[in-house]
Design a protein around this motif. Structure first.
Motif, PDB file in Angstrom:
ATOM      1  N   THR A  63       0.686  -1.150  -0.136  1.00 11.54           N
ATOM      2  CA  THR A  63       0.067  -0.105   0.081  1.00 11.54           C
ATOM      3  C   THR A  63       0.894   1.233  -0.098  1.00 11.54           C
ATOM      4  OG1 THR A  63      -0.304   0.047   2.463  1.00 11.54           O
ATOM      5  CG2 THR A  63      -1.947  -1.242   1.025  1.00 11.54           C
ATOM      6  N   GLU A  64       2.160   1.111   0.058  1.00  8.83           N
ATOM      7  CA  GLU A  64       2.898   2.276   0.365  1.00  8.83           C
ATOM      8  C   GLU A  64       4.321   2.038  -0.458  1.00  8.83           C
ATOM      9  OE1 GLU A  64       4.980   5.143   3.708  1.00  8.83           O
ATOM     10  OE2 GLU A  64       3.463   4.051   4.104  1.00  8.83           O
ATOM     11  N   ILE A  65       4.804   3.124  -1.313  1.00 12.64           N
ATOM     12  CA  ILE A  65       5.979   2.871  -1.958  1.00 12.64           C
ATOM     13  C   ILE A  65       7.204   3.423  -0.856  1.00 12.64           C
ATOM     14  CG2 ILE A  65       7.563   3.990  -3.661  1.00 12.64           C
ATOM     15  CD1 ILE A  65       5.023   4.408  -5.390  1.00 12.64           C
ATOM     16  N   TYR A  66       8.012   2.597  -0.702  1.00  9.85           N
ATOM     17  CA  TYR A  66       9.076   2.934   0.255  1.00  9.85           C
ATOM     18  C   TYR A  66       9.793   3.796  -0.285  1.00  9.85           C
ATOM     19  CZ  TYR A  66      13.697   1.991   2.492  1.00  9.85           C
ATOM     20  OH  TYR A  66      14.719   2.277   3.155  1.00  9.85           O
ATOM     21  N   ARG A  67      10.603   3.771  -1.339  1.00 12.55           N
ATOM     22  CA  ARG A  67      11.281   4.714  -2.131  1.00 12.55           C
ATOM     23  C   ARG A  67      11.650   4.475  -3.530  1.00 12.55           C
ATOM     24  NH1 ARG A  67      16.399   5.774   2.007  1.00 12.55           N
ATOM     25  NH2 ARG A  67      16.755   7.671   0.957  1.00 12.55           N
ATOM     26  N   ASN A  68      12.313   5.218  -4.547  1.00 17.71           N
ATOM     27  CA  ASN A  68      12.986   4.890  -5.413  1.00 17.71           C
ATOM     28  C   ASN A  68      14.037   4.034  -5.418  1.00 17.71           C
ATOM     29  OD1 ASN A  68      14.215   4.925  -8.172  1.00 17.71           O
ATOM     30  ND2 ASN A  68      12.162   5.566  -8.861  1.00 17.71           N
ATOM     31  N   VAL A  69      14.384   3.067  -6.249  1.00 23.43           N
ATOM     32  CA  VAL A  69      15.555   1.967  -5.901  1.00 23.43           C
ATOM     33  C   VAL A  69      16.857   2.930  -6.142  1.00 23.43           C
ATOM     34  CG1 VAL A  69      15.772   1.437  -8.321  1.00 23.43           C
ATOM     35  CG2 VAL A  69      16.588  -0.040  -6.649  1.00 23.43           C
ATOM     36  N   ASP A  70      16.812   4.063  -6.918  1.00 23.60           N
ATOM     37  CA  ASP A  70      18.031   4.903  -7.216  1.00 23.60           C
ATOM     38  C   ASP A  70      18.105   5.875  -6.031  1.00 23.60           C
ATOM     39  OD1 ASP A  70      18.119   4.126 -10.062  1.00 23.60           O
ATOM     40  OD2 ASP A  70      16.790   5.566 -10.706  1.00 23.60           O
ATOM     41  N   ASP A  71      17.333   5.794  -5.209  1.00 19.97           N
ATOM     42  CA  ASP A  71      17.495   6.729  -3.867  1.00 19.97           C
ATOM     43  C   ASP A  71      17.842   5.863  -2.584  1.00 19.97           C
ATOM     44  OD1 ASP A  71      16.854   9.106  -5.364  1.00 19.97           O
ATOM     45  OD2 ASP A  71      14.754   8.823  -4.963  1.00 19.97           O
ATOM     46  N   GLN A 120       0.886   9.531  -4.192  1.00 23.09           N
ATOM     47  CA  GLN A 120       2.019   8.571  -4.331  1.00 23.09           C
ATOM     48  C   GLN A 120       1.733   8.023  -5.979  1.00 23.09           C
ATOM     49  OE1 GLN A 120       2.555   5.546  -1.563  1.00 23.09           O
ATOM     50  NE2 GLN A 120       4.541   6.281  -0.927  1.00 23.09           N
ATOM     51  N   VAL A 121       2.617   8.065  -6.883  1.00 24.82           N
ATOM     52  CA  VAL A 121       2.490   7.739  -8.177  1.00 24.82           C
ATOM     53  C   VAL A 121       3.594   6.690  -8.417  1.00 24.82           C
ATOM     54  CG1 VAL A 121       2.713   8.332 -10.403  1.00 24.82           C
ATOM     55  CG2 VAL A 121       1.459   9.960  -8.805  1.00 24.82           C
ATOM     56  N   LEU A 122       3.255   5.552  -9.250  1.00 25.34           N
ATOM     57  CA  LEU A 122       4.346   4.476  -9.605  1.00 25.34           C
ATOM     58  C   LEU A 122       5.094   4.985 -10.686  1.00 25.34           C
ATOM     59  CD1 LEU A 122       2.531   1.192  -9.712  1.00 25.34           C
ATOM     60  CD2 LEU A 122       3.823   1.832  -8.050  1.00 25.34           C
ATOM     61  N   GLU A 123       6.484   4.758 -10.556  1.00 26.54           N
ATOM     62  CA  GLU A 123       7.424   5.022 -11.612  1.00 26.54           C
ATOM     63  C   GLU A 123       8.484   4.075 -11.772  1.00 26.54           C
ATOM     64  OE1 GLU A 123       9.123   8.926 -10.166  1.00 26.54           O
ATOM     65  OE2 GLU A 123      10.337   7.860  -8.742  1.00 26.54           O
ATOM     66  N   SER A 124       9.106   3.866 -12.640  1.00 26.58           N
ATOM     67  CA  SER A 124      10.206   3.018 -13.119  1.00 26.58           C
ATOM     68  C   SER A 124      11.119   3.048 -11.824  1.00 26.58           C
ATOM     69  CB  SER A 124      10.948   3.217 -14.301  1.00 26.58           C
ATOM     70  OG  SER A 124      11.671   1.933 -14.328  1.00 26.58           O
ATOM     71  N   GLY A 125      11.214   1.961 -11.178  1.00 20.50           N
ATOM     72  CA  GLY A 125      12.209   1.977  -9.763  1.00 20.50           C
ATOM     73  C   GLY A 125      11.463   2.107  -8.524  1.00 20.50           C
ATOM     74  N   ALA A 137       9.952   1.065  -5.292  1.00 21.98           N
ATOM     75  CA  ALA A 137      10.333  -0.023  -4.656  1.00 21.98           C
ATOM     76  C   ALA A 137       9.540  -0.031  -3.106  1.00 21.98           C
ATOM     77  CB  ALA A 137      11.816   0.080  -4.117  1.00 21.98           C
ATOM     78  N   PHE A 138       9.091  -1.348  -2.899  1.00 23.16           N
ATOM     79  CA  PHE A 138       8.185  -1.678  -1.981  1.00 23.16           C
ATOM     80  C   PHE A 138       8.949  -2.520  -0.854  1.00 23.16           C
ATOM     81  CE2 PHE A 138       5.358  -0.508  -5.458  1.00 23.16           C
ATOM     82  CZ  PHE A 138       4.313  -0.035  -4.790  1.00 23.16           C
ATOM     83  N   LYS A 139       8.725  -2.424   0.330  1.00 20.51           N
ATOM     84  CA  LYS A 139       9.533  -3.442   1.234  1.00 20.51           C
ATOM     85  C   LYS A 139       8.406  -4.580   1.373  1.00 20.51           C
ATOM     86  CE  LYS A 139      12.112  -0.437   4.258  1.00 20.51           C
ATOM     87  NZ  LYS A 139      12.696  -0.359   5.747  1.00 20.51           N
ATOM     88  N   LEU A 160      10.542  -5.061  -3.539  1.00 16.51           N
ATOM     89  CA  LEU A 160       9.773  -5.465  -4.654  1.00 16.51           C
ATOM     90  C   LEU A 160      10.211  -4.062  -5.662  1.00 16.51           C
ATOM     91  CD1 LEU A 160       7.779  -6.673  -7.010  1.00 16.51           C
ATOM     92  CD2 LEU A 160       6.030  -5.493  -5.543  1.00 16.51           C
ATOM     93  N   VAL A 161      10.614  -4.433  -6.685  1.00 18.31           N
ATOM     94  CA  VAL A 161      10.966  -2.946  -7.680  1.00 18.31           C
ATOM     95  C   VAL A 161      10.211  -3.015  -8.931  1.00 18.31           C
ATOM     96  CG1 VAL A 161      12.707  -1.765  -8.880  1.00 18.31           C
ATOM     97  CG2 VAL A 161      13.160  -2.754  -6.534  1.00 18.31           C
ATOM     98  N   ILE A 162       9.820  -2.092  -9.018  1.00 17.83           N
ATOM     99  CA  ILE A 162       8.854  -2.014 -10.429  1.00 17.83           C
ATOM    100  C   ILE A 162       9.862  -1.438 -11.549  1.00 17.83           C
ATOM    101  CG2 ILE A 162       7.030  -0.724 -11.727  1.00 17.83           C
ATOM    102  CD1 ILE A 162       5.939  -2.580  -9.361  1.00 17.83           C
ATOM    103  N   SER A 163       9.736  -2.171 -12.622  1.00 20.78           N
ATOM    104  CA  SER A 163      10.394  -1.915 -13.976  1.00 20.78           C
ATOM    105  C   SER A 163       9.366  -1.950 -14.919  1.00 20.78           C
ATOM    106  CB  SER A 163      11.699  -2.891 -13.928  1.00 20.78           C
ATOM    107  OG  SER A 163      12.414  -2.691 -15.241  1.00 20.78           O
ATOM    108  N   VAL A 164       9.861  -0.956 -15.789  1.00 19.11           N
ATOM    109  CA  VAL A 164       8.951  -0.856 -16.976  1.00 19.11           C
ATOM    110  C   VAL A 164       9.527  -1.350 -18.439  1.00 19.11           C
ATOM    111  CG1 VAL A 164       7.977   1.110 -18.546  1.00 19.11           C
ATOM    112  CG2 VAL A 164       8.072   1.472 -16.203  1.00 19.11           C
ATOM    113  N   ILE A 165       8.540  -2.194 -18.969  1.00 18.36           N
ATOM    114  CA  ILE A 165       8.747  -2.741 -20.237  1.00 18.36           C
ATOM    115  C   ILE A 165       8.936  -1.715 -21.428  1.00 18.36           C
ATOM    116  CG2 ILE A 165       8.002  -4.340 -21.953  1.00 18.36           C
ATOM    117  CD1 ILE A 165       6.218  -5.354 -20.014  1.00 18.36           C
TER     118      ILE A 165
END
Length: 151
Positions: free
Chosen positions: A4-12, A55-60, A62-64, A71-76
């Motif tokens: 239910t909550e984005i932790y951070r972007n993987v780059d951060d 909160q908006v999903l973006e490539s990268g 990350a969810f705990k 879990l990291v979201i990656s865009v096709i």
């Protein structure tokens, strides 16, 4: 598991190498969805239901999913048309044409990018516009012009 909550972007995340990462591949349009189901490269299914409307999903994104697990979201990558107008006049004409075709676009660094569409290709060819077709991994979804908030 419902996330239910984005932790951070993987780059951060400074100590990213200390995490076990599962990746879920999504289409760029799926970044607009606040509720969806994803399957990771490990074969695990997760539900995403973003409760915070800011909160908006973006490539990268990350969810705990556990202690030192993400879990990291990656865009096709999408097949995209990238238009490179020769000058500001051509930029205006092409933007007007694409608006009339009701296509969501991304304007960045003097180019206009949009999903591959035969009607758009034919229109650009008739105008002798300079464009190329590329596979592009979008960081955020394409958007329609939003005239309500000044952006």
């Amino acid at each position: 598991m419902i996330l239910t909550e984005i932790y951070r972007n993987v780059d951060d995340i400074p100590d990213i190498e200390s995490y076990h990462i599962e990746t879920a591949m999504v289409k760029s349009d799926d970044l607009l969805k606040s509720i969806q189901r994803v399957t990771t490269d490990h074969g695990n299914d997760y539900g995403i239901r973003l409760e915070d409307e800011n909160q908006v999903l973006e490539s990268g994104s990350a969810f705990k999913i556990g202690e030192k697990r993400l879990l990291v979201i990656s865009v096709i990558p999408d097949e995209m048309i990238v238009v490179k107008p020769k000058n500001i006049d051509e930029m205006g004409v092409i933007a007007h044409l694409l608006g009339n075709l009701h296509k969501p676009v991304q304007v960045k660094d003097g180019t206009i990018s949009l999903l591959l569409d035969k009607v758009v290709v034919n229109t650009l060819d008739k105008r002798h516009a300079d464009y190329e077709i590329k596979q592009i991994k979008l960081d955020e979804p394409l958007k329609y012009a939003d005239l309500t908030n000044g952006k």
